[in-house]
Structure formats: structure tokens, C-alpha cells
Scaffold this active site. Structure first.
Site, PDB file in Angstrom:
ATOM      1  NE  ARG A  70      -3.752  -2.323  -0.013  1.00 22.68           N
ATOM      2  CZ  ARG A  70      -3.386  -3.417  -0.477  1.00 22.68           C
ATOM      3  NH1 ARG A  70      -2.313  -3.722  -1.230  1.00 22.68           N
ATOM      4  NH2 ARG A  70      -4.247  -4.646  -0.460  1.00 22.68           N
ATOM      5  CB  SER A  74      -9.471  -3.155   3.078  1.00 21.05           C
ATOM      6  OG  SER A  74     -10.041  -4.365   2.567  1.00 21.05           O
ATOM      7  CD  GLU A 119      -5.991  -0.446   2.362  1.00 19.91           C
ATOM      8  OE1 GLU A 119      -6.580  -0.619   1.535  1.00 19.91           O
ATOM      9  OE2 GLU A 119      -5.651  -1.467   3.031  1.00 19.91           O
TER      10      GLU A 119
END
Length: 302
Positions: free
Chosen positions: A177, A227, A297
Site C-alpha cells: 500500500r 478495506s 488505509e
């Protein structure tokens, strides 16, 4: 106090479409967020460059927006220029060597389907991720044991001063990420993907399999940003949240999905404040009970 007359004058001079006091809830998958003073929808890279430079001169912040699928916007909105890459930046071309050149605003769905239609494999993991290919490159998006790192070979961009440039594979600094773009006010304009020849029937079967898994396990019927938390080392955020008995936990209209605990969803008229309070509660309880510190995130724009 920002002088928006200069930005609006620049937009008019450029022939660039824009809207004033545009609610950002209409441009994010969470369906949450207040207005921005100006939302521009440029049709040319030169327009983006000129707008970034104008913002620099006027000391007005700006943000690049694609599909808004990993974004939570403040209830008060964003006091800067929003530059939205829409259908004007969605072209996808395929070279004979299997390299795909994708404008950054191209939806991942379009990119994945183009790869399949040309018998190219490597992007099946991204089928169903609701974002743009530029956003996927920015955060090294991934799912089902695949990630952009496996296929991303280069990006073209405009830097924070509006100057053109690019990163090759060795400069992209791709990890979980994360990319060389993380935390930078760069605008990715084109993404280069290197795929391999494959059997169309097998590619389609894998795409269908992963889409079925998404529908079975993820709360796609509710607005969300996907998510909510990054995967902690040695564990899974969803498992930890479930283990702590937080399935269905709710603050206002924000709720931990009962279908997949890794998703905080907009269960009905959720505000940014609701979502942030719920995220904070989850992080506190999970840390107290398990020792794991969950990292959000989702990008927060305020």
C-alpha cells in the site's frame, strides 16, 4: 483568504469545465463529504499543469481525484481545488508486446477487461476493485495475492509544481500500500503495465471466480471505501476486529460490516465524524485486547 477569482479566471482561460460548491459526497464511494469551492474536470494534461501552477502562485491547496474509492472527506468539505480525472483521461491502448498504456483516470474495470479481451494475464486480481488505475498505482493496490507491483513498470506524472516527469519501475518504490507517490502532491497521468499472453478462457474464469468471492464476502451493497485498515504484520484486521466482538458495532450511520469486519460501511446517512469516531473505537479496543495497532488505509481529506 484564498482568491478564487484567479483560479476561476484561469479555468475560463483554459476552457476547462468546473463546478462551484460541489458536494464531494457525490464523488466518493463512501457517499460522504461536504463541498469544495471549485471542482475542475480538465480534458488535457496541459490544463492540469496550468491549474497546479496557478494553485502554487495563489497558495491554494489542491487534490487529485479519480474514482474516490479510498477517500473519506470531511463533513465541512475541502477548502482547496479538486482536480477530477474523469472520462477525459480514460484511454487504454495495448502494444504488440503486451504493454498497456493507460491514462490515469481509466477505471480498473475497463483496464482489466481490455487486458482480458487481448488475451493478457496478470491483472485478474484487480477485477472488481472500484478505483481508477492511477489511484491503484498511487497506493499499490492489491487483492487475492496480487498487487500492482507485479505488473506496474512505469508512470508518467506532473509534480507538485505542475512539471512533467515520470518514474520507472526501479524508482516507483512499491511496497504494501505504498509507492514513491505516497504523501506527495503529484498527479499521475499515465500508467504502464507489462502483462503476459494467456488463455482468454482461463483469464475469464479467474476474473469470474474473484468477482464471485467479492460478492460473497464483501458488503458491496453498502457505500464504503473498501478495506478500512491495512493488514497488520502476522495477522488480518478483519479477524482481529471480529475476535474483539466488534462485528456490527455502530456509531451513527457508520457501522462495522456484519458481512466483513474489515469494512466500515455507510449504513445510512453516515457522516465523516461518525466514521472517524468508529475507526478510533476499533483501533482502541483492538489494541487494548490484542496489542495490534491498526493503521487506517483510507485517505482522509479535510
Amino acid at each position: 483568504m484564498a482568491d478564487w477569482s484567479v483560479i476561476k479566471g484561469t479555468l475560463r482561460d483554459l476552457g476547462c469545465a468546473y463546478r462551484e460548491e460541489e458536494p464531494l459526497s457525490a464523488h466518493t464511494s463512501f457517499h460522504i463529504g461536504g463541498p469544495c469551492p471549485v471542482l475542475a474536470t480538465p480534458s488535457q494534461e496541459s490544463q492540469i499543469s496550468a491549474l497546479i501552477k496557478a494553485c502554487g502562485r495563489e497558495r491554494i491547496p489542491f487534490v487529485i481525484l479519480g474514482k474516490g474509492s479510498n477517500l473519506l472527506v470531511s463533513d465541512d468539505g475541502y477548502d482547496g481545488l479538486v482536480i477530477k480525472l474523469d472520462h477525459h483521461f480514460s484511454d487504454v491502448t495495448v502494444r504488440e508486446d503486451g504493454v498497456m498504456l493507460c491514462q490515469a483516470g481509466a477505471p480498473l474495470a475497463k483496464v482489466c477487461y481490455t487486458a482480458y479481451s487481448h488475451g493478457l494475464t496478470g491483472l485478474e486480481f484487480a477485477w472488481g476493485i472500484p478505483g481508477s488505475v492511477g489511484g491503484a498505482a498511487y497506493m499499490n493496490a492489491g487483492a487475492y495475492d496480487g498487487e500492482m507491483k507485479n505488473v506496474l513498470t512505469a508512470c508518467r506524472h506532473l509534480d507538485a509544481q505542475g512539471n512533467p516527469g515520470g518514474f520507472s519501475s526501479g524508482e516507483l518504490d512499491l511496497s504494501y500500500r505504498h509507492s514513491a507517490y505516497s504523501g506527495k502532491d503529484f498527479c499521475i497521468t499515465q500508467v504502464e503495465l507489462a502483462l503476459k499472453p494467456g488463455e482468454k478462457k482461463q483469464i475469464r474464469a479467474r476474473m469470474d471466480e474473484l468477482m464471485a468471492r467479492r460478492h460473497a464476502k464483501q458488503p458491496l451493497e453498502f457505500p464504503s471505501a473498501g478495506s478500512t485498515f491495512k493488514r497488520p504484520q502476522g495477522n488480518y484486521a478483519s479477524a482481529l476486529i471480529d475476535q474483539c466482538g466488534l462485528r456490527g458495532l455502530r456509531v451513527g450511520g457508520a457501522m462495522v460490516s456484519e458481512k466483513h469486519c474489515g469494512f466500515v460501511i455507510n449504513a445510512g446517512n453516515a457522516t465523516c465524524r461518525d466514521v472517524l469516531e468508529l475507526i478510533g473505537q476499533i483501533q482502541t479496543i483492538v489494541f487494548e485486547k490484542t496489542g495490534y495497532q491498526l493503521e487506517c488505509e483510507v485517505k482522509i481529506l479535510s
